[in-house]
Design an enzyme around this catalytic site. Structure first.
Site, mmCIF file in Angstrom:
data_model
loop_
_atom_site.group_PDB
_atom_site.id
_atom_site.type_symbol
_atom_site.label_atom_id
_atom_site.label_comp_id
_atom_site.label_asym_id
_atom_site.label_seq_id
_atom_site.Cartn_x
_atom_site.Cartn_y
_atom_site.Cartn_z
ATOM 1 N N HIS A 165 -24.596 -88.767 -43.942
ATOM 2 C CA HIS A 165 -25.493 -87.604 -43.829
ATOM 3 C C HIS A 165 -25.457 -87.117 -42.384
ATOM 4 O O HIS A 165 -26.243 -87.553 -41.552
ATOM 5 C CB HIS A 165 -26.923 -87.974 -44.242
ATOM 6 C CG HIS A 165 -27.041 -88.298 -45.696
ATOM 7 N ND1 HIS A 165 -27.459 -87.381 -46.634
ATOM 8 C CD2 HIS A 165 -26.749 -89.424 -46.376
ATOM 9 C CE1 HIS A 165 -27.428 -87.940 -47.834
ATOM 10 N NE2 HIS A 165 -27.005 -89.185 -47.712
ATOM 11 N N HIS B 80 -25.373 -88.734 -55.461
ATOM 12 C CA HIS B 80 -26.267 -89.869 -55.326
ATOM 13 C C HIS B 80 -26.685 -90.203 -56.760
ATOM 14 O O HIS B 80 -27.254 -89.353 -57.448
ATOM 15 C CB HIS B 80 -27.494 -89.492 -54.518
ATOM 16 C CG HIS B 80 -27.245 -89.342 -53.042
ATOM 17 N ND1 HIS B 80 -26.446 -88.354 -52.529
ATOM 18 C CD2 HIS B 80 -27.699 -90.056 -51.983
ATOM 19 C CE1 HIS B 80 -26.418 -88.479 -51.206
ATOM 20 N NE2 HIS B 80 -27.163 -89.509 -50.851
ATOM 21 N N GLN C 271 -31.191 -82.539 -52.063
ATOM 22 C CA GLN C 271 -32.027 -83.715 -51.746
ATOM 23 C C GLN C 271 -33.347 -83.729 -52.521
ATOM 24 O O GLN C 271 -33.818 -84.773 -52.954
ATOM 25 C CB GLN C 271 -32.318 -83.728 -50.237
ATOM 26 C CG GLN C 271 -33.354 -84.722 -49.764
ATOM 27 C CD GLN C 271 -32.799 -86.129 -49.617
ATOM 28 O OE1 GLN C 271 -32.080 -86.432 -48.670
ATOM 29 N NE2 GLN C 271 -33.129 -86.993 -50.555
ATOM 30 N N GLU D 147 -29.879 -94.461 -57.438
ATOM 31 C CA GLU D 147 -30.249 -95.196 -56.222
ATOM 32 C C GLU D 147 -31.678 -95.693 -56.406
ATOM 33 O O GLU D 147 -32.637 -95.173 -55.829
ATOM 34 C CB GLU D 147 -30.135 -94.310 -54.971
ATOM 35 C CG GLU D 147 -30.328 -95.115 -53.684
ATOM 36 C CD GLU D 147 -30.284 -94.263 -52.422
ATOM 37 O OE1 GLU D 147 -30.140 -93.022 -52.534
ATOM 38 O OE2 GLU D 147 -30.395 -94.841 -51.323
ATOM 39 N N ASP E 118 -23.742 -94.160 -45.045
ATOM 40 C CA ASP E 118 -24.924 -93.396 -45.458
ATOM 41 C C ASP E 118 -25.673 -92.851 -44.243
ATOM 42 O O ASP E 118 -25.831 -91.646 -44.103
ATOM 43 C CB ASP E 118 -25.846 -94.244 -46.342
ATOM 44 C CG ASP E 118 -26.714 -93.397 -47.269
ATOM 45 O OD1 ASP E 118 -26.581 -92.158 -47.246
ATOM 46 O OD2 ASP E 118 -27.518 -93.970 -48.021
ATOM 47 N N HIS F 79 -19.362 -91.653 -47.471
ATOM 48 C CA HIS F 79 -20.755 -91.268 -47.774
ATOM 49 C C HIS F 79 -21.590 -91.299 -46.503
ATOM 50 O O HIS F 79 -21.912 -92.359 -45.966
ATOM 51 C CB HIS F 79 -21.376 -92.204 -48.820
ATOM 52 C CG HIS F 79 -22.721 -91.727 -49.271
ATOM 53 N ND1 HIS F 79 -22.952 -91.269 -50.557
ATOM 54 C CD2 HIS F 79 -23.902 -91.580 -48.620
ATOM 55 C CE1 HIS F 79 -24.207 -90.890 -50.671
ATOM 56 N NE2 HIS F 79 -24.811 -91.077 -49.491
HETATM 57 FE FE FE2 Z 1 -26.894 -90.780 -49.104
#
Ligand code: FE2
Length: 430
Positions: A59, A210, A152, A213, A309, A57
């Site tokens: 970005h 995701h 996102q 969260e 992340d 995971h």
């Molecule tokens: Fe993430």
């Protein structure tokens, strides 16, 4: 005749004194006392040789962008998302590629050779997708990069997201993402999970969302994700990332939820560094840890892989590319401190994540890709404690990165002349 022979290795499963013979980029032999000649020999001197670290995971479109266009003052997830929204229209393909490839240099130096990166598809220009598809090609010789189409700004909350996500998949992004807790309502979140799982099933793709969260115990999209996984026959191909709301859920509800996840073979991808940093922000004291229920998941047979992340981006001003930092944080936050626990945590940054990503030829068995890392530590528990130097990083049988051992010289009356941190390992199993 081997191309490369590694002598006297300790493996993560505890076997010691093994030699590893490598031919044509694959592991050809793993046994004690190999006498076959080799083009190159590396003496592991009893230290740990592990398959590569795997980050399920990340970005990569945001990494190394810290400070652009400004810092995240509150440090919250939501300011991070807002800040990324400011930066996004200014992104260029060239800058994205340059940052991502530079990050991969760091990753490889840490023995990290497989990354699943979410790619934001909220900007219909999809410059992020174009850039990371290019990066996937550039780094392929030394790092396996998987891409997730990540809405996102919300799959339903952002008007262009559905079309953009579909286009990203058409362009070659191979995994379907989502963010149900960020949709406008719980109901829309649940609908987004159903729609995205259907899309993945129709295209024969994996899913990695995701999911939940948040610290809200009523954020229960993981339940829908497990149910939709079974409905579409996606068992073993779906992961829920973060799952932080499970920390705050009612115990009775969780006692039903964990077996549901196990039945659906939905994997969990906690991100301990980020979760500890971003969750619990609305608490005074006591302040929740905001990490999902890792010990209970492992006990239920759910596959758990840890991600980073973020490294140096709008959400996180820390990060080193070292998955052992992640395991180290997880150990403290979960209080998983026994010898068996440490072994299990080491698996969460290696084999479990490889399983989640479906990596072919991963491992240290005969026939696997000759991808491995020699650490300046004697076993997985010591690796998590020390986060040691990567003495050799090997990809397809070739050393692609190396770091000198950490050794300090001492000038103290009556004391030894040097200190090697690996020499402090306990001589008995903990
Ligand atoms: Fe993430």
């Amino acid at each position: 005749m081997f191309d490369l022979l590694i002598r006297n290795a300790t493996l993560p499963d505890g076997r010691t004194g093994l030699d590893i013979g490598i031919t044509g980029g694959r592991i050809a032999a793993v046994e004690a006392g190999i006498t076959t000649e080799a083009g190159e020999v590396i003496d592991a001197a009893g230290l740990l040789v592990t398959p590569p670290f795997v980050d399920p995971h990340f970005h990569m479109d945001a990494t190394l962008s810290l400070g652009l266009p400004r810092m995240n003052v509150s440090g919250t997830l939501l300011e991070g998302i807002a800040l990324w929204g400011e930066l996004r229209p200014t992104l260029t393909r060239e800058a994205l590629v340059e940052r991502a490839v530079r990050y991969c240099d760091l990753a490889v130096s840490k023995g990290l050779m497989a990354v699943r990166s979410h790619v934001d598809v909220s900007d219909p220009r999809l410059v992020t997708v174009e850039a990371l598809l290019e990066v996937r090609e550039i780094v392929a010789p030394y790092l396996d990069l998987q891409l997730v189409a990540f809405p996102q700004d919300g799959f339903y909350r952002c008007a262009e997201a559905e079309a953009a996500l579909t286009r990203a998949l058409d362009m070659g992004v191979e995994i379907v993402g989502g963010i149900p807790h960020f949709e406008r309502t719980m109901e829309e979140g649940a609908r987004s999970v159903a729609a995205l799982c259907r899309l993945a099933a129709e295209r024969g793709l994996r899913v990695d969302m995701h999911c939940d969260e948040t610290d809200d115990p009523l954020s229960r999209h993981i339940e829908t994700l497990a149910a939709e996984t079974v409905r579409h026959g996606l068992q073993g191909r779906v992961a829920g990332s973060h799952l932080t709301s499970m920390h705050s859920m009612d115990n009775y509800y969780v006692s039903k939820l964990l077996p549901l996840m196990a039945e659906a073979e939905v994997a969990a991808i906690p991100n301990p560094l980020i979760n500890m940093m971003l969750q619990g922000r609305h608490d005074t004291y006591p302040k929740r840890r905001g990490l999902t229920r890792i010990p209970e998941m492992l006990a239920t047979g759910i596959t758990v892989g840890f991600g980073q992340d973020c490294v140096l981006d709008p959400w996180y001003s820390m990060g080193t590319g070292d998955l052992l930092d992640v395991a180290h944080m997880a150990l403290h936050a979960t209080q998983l401190g026994s010898g068996a626990d440490k072994r299990a945590l080491f698996d969460c940054v290696t084999v479990n994540s490889a399983k989640i990503m479906g990596l072919e030829g991963y491992g240290l068995d005969v026939g696997c890709h000759a991808d491995m890392v020699l650490l300046q530590a004697r076993d997985p528990a010591e690796a998590i404690r020390l986060r040691p130097n990567r003495l050799k990083v090997i990809r397809r049988g070739k050393v692609v990165a190396q770091t000198a051992p950490e050794v300090s010289t001492l000038d103290l009356p009556g004391r030894p002349g040097h200190v090697d941190p690996a020499d402090y390992a306990p001589r008995h199993a903990s």
